[in-house]
Every structure is written in structure tokens, then in C-alpha cells.
Scaffold this motif. Structure first.
Motif, short mmCIF file in Angstrom:
data_model
loop_
_atom_site.label_atom_id
_atom_site.label_comp_id
_atom_site.label_asym_id
_atom_site.label_seq_id
_atom_site.Cartn_x
_atom_site.Cartn_y
_atom_site.Cartn_z
N PRO A 62 -27.28 87.01 53.52
CA PRO A 62 -26.73 88.10 52.53
C PRO A 62 -25.48 88.56 52.26
O PRO A 62 -25.04 88.67 51.52
CB PRO A 62 -27.95 89.44 52.46
CG PRO A 62 -29.19 88.63 53.40
CD PRO A 62 -28.16 88.31 54.74
N HIS A 63 -24.86 89.09 53.28
CA HIS A 63 -23.78 89.76 53.67
C HIS A 63 -22.59 88.90 52.81
O HIS A 63 -21.89 89.30 52.39
CB HIS A 63 -23.05 90.08 54.96
CG HIS A 63 -24.31 91.52 55.51
ND1 HIS A 63 -23.78 91.95 57.12
CD2 HIS A 63 -24.75 92.28 54.76
CE1 HIS A 63 -24.64 93.28 56.90
NE2 HIS A 63 -25.42 93.13 55.53
N VAL A 64 -22.67 87.39 53.59
CA VAL A 64 -21.90 86.81 53.19
C VAL A 64 -21.70 86.61 51.53
O VAL A 64 -20.72 86.40 51.24
CB VAL A 64 -22.58 85.25 53.51
CG1 VAL A 64 -21.15 84.21 53.03
CG2 VAL A 64 -21.63 85.07 55.58
N VAL A 65 -22.99 86.49 50.87
CA VAL A 65 -23.40 86.15 49.78
C VAL A 65 -22.46 87.12 48.78
O VAL A 65 -21.94 87.08 47.78
CB VAL A 65 -24.56 86.04 49.04
CG1 VAL A 65 -24.70 86.17 47.59
CG2 VAL A 65 -25.04 84.99 49.55
N THR A 66 -22.75 88.59 49.12
CA THR A 66 -21.37 89.81 48.66
C THR A 66 -20.66 89.71 49.10
O THR A 66 -19.62 89.84 48.35
CB THR A 66 -22.59 90.81 49.21
OG1 THR A 66 -24.29 91.05 49.89
CG2 THR A 66 -22.42 92.09 48.81
N TYR A 67 -19.68 89.39 50.27
CA TYR A 67 -18.77 89.20 50.27
C TYR A 67 -18.38 87.96 50.22
O TYR A 67 -16.60 88.48 48.87
CB TYR A 67 -18.59 89.24 52.11
CG TYR A 67 -19.27 89.88 52.71
CD1 TYR A 67 -19.29 90.83 52.76
CD2 TYR A 67 -18.92 88.89 54.47
CE1 TYR A 67 -19.75 91.98 53.91
CE2 TYR A 67 -19.55 90.15 55.17
CZ TYR A 67 -20.36 91.77 54.87
OH TYR A 67 -20.13 92.82 56.12
N ILE A 68 -18.34 87.10 49.46
CA ILE A 68 -17.91 86.12 48.63
C ILE A 68 -18.01 86.41 47.33
O ILE A 68 -16.95 86.14 46.49
CB ILE A 68 -19.19 84.51 48.75
CG1 ILE A 68 -19.27 84.22 49.93
CG2 ILE A 68 -18.51 83.82 47.26
CD1 ILE A 68 -20.48 83.03 50.33
N GLY A 69 -18.61 86.99 46.74
CA GLY A 69 -18.63 87.50 45.48
C GLY A 69 -17.97 88.90 45.11
O GLY A 69 -16.59 88.37 44.38
#
Length: 407
Positions: A62-69
Motif C-alpha cells: 500500500p505504501h508503494v502505491v501511495t508513493y508512486i502516486g
């Protein structure tokens, strides 16, 4: 053979038209809209992760998805700043905001850049917080608050980036009249989607006060009346569509439900003790608010009151919003919290963190603290109406400002 050739020509024309429409809106605007979706997707997944698995790492999914956005919004907006500042012509620079005496950026781009930096900065802060204090028990811990403010800045940036192009009412010379109309419609829907993602973040931010267990308390209506009219009226007015607020709330409902409904299908097991509730799939936030009901009333009344001044509109819209919210959500709260029909995958009322006692007596019924005397209810709802009127007036003013944004 002739039919095949004609079909091929038609297909090429359609493809050419779609390509021109895509090129008529800069890439960074599309990226910011997708980033706005990614950040709230990551937040909802992260909350479910905490409810279902427990401790997460700095680079959990979930953190990676947030960071990517957040990173995509900041990087693409930053590239646009450098491109316009050092290689743009005077016409391009004239459509931007000048800052620090050297750089030129859209207002939305500045929000995206700041939000991306704040979001990524909060990541190591959040990891340190977990290592020092353990698992969060609240959504609004200090690092999460910094993160949410940064992510909401990205979402605000996406909204404003779209608005700048929508409000200019430009006619692109390379597009036909029909294609220019389609471009305007596309920008309106892009704005509506970004507004819906922002509303999803607001709801998530306040979900501890807006859960189904709170729907029989005056405080629920006070929080919802203070928080939502300002955003609903501002974005609905700026969207340029008669039913803009209703569309925004339908998309909020659908997006929030889909993300959590999909997560509830995925297998998982807790990795942090103690475990008081044995689970095998993701546990999520409950069913979203039915904001489309008061939103429909707002849009209908806003159209009828279009000739009135904003103070009169705010007074009437504020009252109708709170009344419709109360009439629709008090019984809906009874259904979600107490009815066995809501304890399923669709409504998600049986979702319960692994840390919570599965046999708690008030898990599926309202506690005695919800038994308020009539005087407390009258006072509470009156306050909610006042908050709603103030929020509505600010929202209408903000919507007027949004309609003027062109940079």
C-alpha cells in the motif's frame, strides 16, 4: 472490399480524433488525475493492512502505491515547471504563475509538487514512529496527518490543474468544433473524478467520527455538516454541470465501495499479536456514506435558487443538507450496525480488526452512550445546521474562486 476500406478509414479517423483530444490536454494533467486516484487507493489499502495484518514496512505494497502516486504527480509537475521556465515561450509562461523570480508553474502543479514532497517526507517519519511507539490505533497519528495533508495537496493540485484548462474555454485550432466540445466535456469529467477522490480522502480522514456506530449521535451530523458542504458546493459549482455534486458523490460511493469490496475478497492473516478476532481475509472500513442523497437535493435546490444571492443560497442549502442527511442516515445507521443483512461482503459491516474482541456486546448494536435526550438532539442538530450553513457559504465562495482559476 469497399466496405472494408471504408471501415478502415472510419477507424483511422476515430483514432486520429482520440489522439488529438489526448494531445490537447497536457500529459502532466492526466498524470495528476491518475496520481489523485492512486494516493487514496493506497490509503484505503494501508488502513485495511493495519486492520488485518498489523505492522507494515516502509515499502509495503500500500505504501508503494501511495508513493508512486505522490511521486508521479510531483515529478511530472516539476518537469513541466522546468520545461516552461527554461524552454517555454512567452505565451506559455503567460498562462503560468511566476515564483522565485525564475520559475513558471501552474497553480495545480505547485500543489502537486508540495504534496509530493510532504508525502514522501512523511514516509520515514511514519516508519520511525512505528519503530518507536508500535502500531497505530488511530488514523490521525502525527505522521499519518502529515501524509494525509500532503496527499490531499496532490489531489487539490490535480483538481486545480484540470480547472485551469477548463476555465480558459480555449478553442484549440487543430480541433474541430465537435472535438473542442468533447475536450471540454472530458475536462469536466476529469475534474469530477478528482473531486470525488478528494471527497473520499475527506471521508477517510474523518472515518473515526463518521462510522456506522456514530450515526445515532448528534456529533455525526455536526462533523458531516461542517466537513462536506464546503467541498460539495465548491466542486459542484466549479464542475459546470447541473448535477455535478451528485455525480461527484456517486463516484465517491462507487470508488470507496469497490476498493474495499475487492480487498475483502483477498486472503490474509494477522502477523502481530495479540489476536482477538480470527480473520482470513482483509478487514476494511465500512460502507461509505450515502452523500449522493443530500447532494441530489443540493443540486436541485441550487438550480432553483440560481437567481438568489449566495447568502440566501447558503442558508437554504445548509438547512436542506443537514435535514436530508439526518433523514437518510439515521435509519441507514440502524441497518448497517444492527441488521444481519448488512453483515456480508457487500456492506462489510462484519469487518472487524484482528485486534478487536470478536464477542464485544456492542459490535452489532448501539451502546447506551447513544441514548441522548430530545433536548440534546435538538441542540446538536441545530448546531449541525449552523455548521452546514457556514460550510455552504464558504463552499459557494470557494466555488466562485475555482471558476476563475486559469493558471
Amino acid at each position: 472490399m469497399e466496405t472494408t476500406i471504408n471501415q478502415s478509414i472510419t477507424t483511422e479517423k476515430d483514432f486520429s480524433s482520440s489522439s488529438k483530444l489526448l494531445l490537447a490536454i497536457p500529459l502532466y494533467v492526466y498524470v495528476s488525475v491518475i496520481a489523485s486516484m492512486c494516493v487514496i487507493l493506497g490509503i484505503l489499502w494501508d488502513i485495511a493492512w493495519h486492520m488485518s495484518i498489523g505492522r507494515d514496512g516502509l515499502f509495503s505494497a500500500p505504501h508503494v502505491v501511495t508513493y508512486i502516486g505522490a511521486a508521479a504527480a510531483g515529478i511530472f509537475s516539476g518537469y513541466q515547471v522546468l520545461k516552461t521556465s527554461f524552454w517555454g515561450n512567452q505565451l506559455e509562461k503567460g498562462k503560468m504563475v511566476k515564483f522565485w523570480g525564475v520559475f513558471y508553474s501552474s497553480l495545480g502543479g505547485l500543489f502537486c509538487i508540495w504534496g509530493g514532497i510532504a508525502s514522501l517526507t512523511s514516509a520515514p517519519f511514519d516508519d520511525w514512529w512505528h519503530n518507536t511507539y508500535g502500531l497505530d490505533v488511530q488514523i490521525l497519528s502525527p505522521p499519518h496527518t502529515v501524509l494525509l495533508l500532503g496527499l490531499m495537496s496532490v489531489q487539490m493540485g490535480a483538481m486545480i490543474a484540470v480547472l485551469a484548462f477548463l476555465n480558459r474555454s480555449e478553442k484549440i485550432s487543430s480541433l474541430s468544433a465537435e472535438e473542442n466540445t468533447k475536450r471540454t466535456n472530458r475536462l469536466q469529467w476529469m475534474f469530477i473524478f478528482t473531486a470525488a477522490f478528494l471527497i473520499t480522502s475527506i471521508f477517510t480522514f474523518l472515518s473515526e467520527s463518521l462510522g456506522r456506530w456514530a450515526m445515532h449521535s448528534p456529533s455525526f451530523y455536526q462533523v458531516a455538516s461542517a466537513a462536506f458542504p464546503i467541498f460539495l458546493l465548491a466542486t459542484g459549482r466549479a464542475s459546470g454541470k447541473k448535477w455535478g455534486t451528485t455525480y461527484i458523490c456517486f463516484i465517491f460511493l462507487f470508488f470507496h465501495w469497490v476498493v474495499n469490496a475487492v480487498l475483502r475478497l483477498l486472503p490474509v492473516e494477522p502477523l502481530l499479536g495479540p489476536i482477538h478476532n480470527q480473520i482470513t481475509t482483509y478487514q476494511t472500513l465500512g460502507f461509505p456514506l450515502l452523500l449522493f442523497i443530500p447532494a441530489f437535493a443540493i443540486d436541485w435546490l441550487r438550480d432553483k435558487l440560481s437567481a438568489k444571492n449566495d447568502w440566501t443560497m447558503a442558508l437554504m442549502l445548509g438547512v436542506i443538507y443537514t435535514v436530508v442527511l439526518l433523514v437518510s442516515h439515521y435509519p441507514f445507521g440502524t441497518f448497517l450496525h444492527e441488521s444481519p443483512l448488512a453483515r456480508n461482503w457487500f456492506f462489510g459491516s462484519n469487518s472487524w480488526s484482528f485486534q478487536n474482541d470478536a464477542d464485544w456486546e456492542y459490535r452489532f448494536k448501539f451502546g447506551p452512550w447513544n441514548d441522548k435526550p430530545l433536548s440534546a438532539w435538538l441542540t446538536g442538530i441545530l448546531l449541525a445546521v449552523v455548521y452546514s450553513i457556514i460550510s455552504s457559504r464558504i463552499g459557494l465562495a470557494w466555488g466562485n474562486w475555482m471558476k476563475q482559476v486559469q493558471r
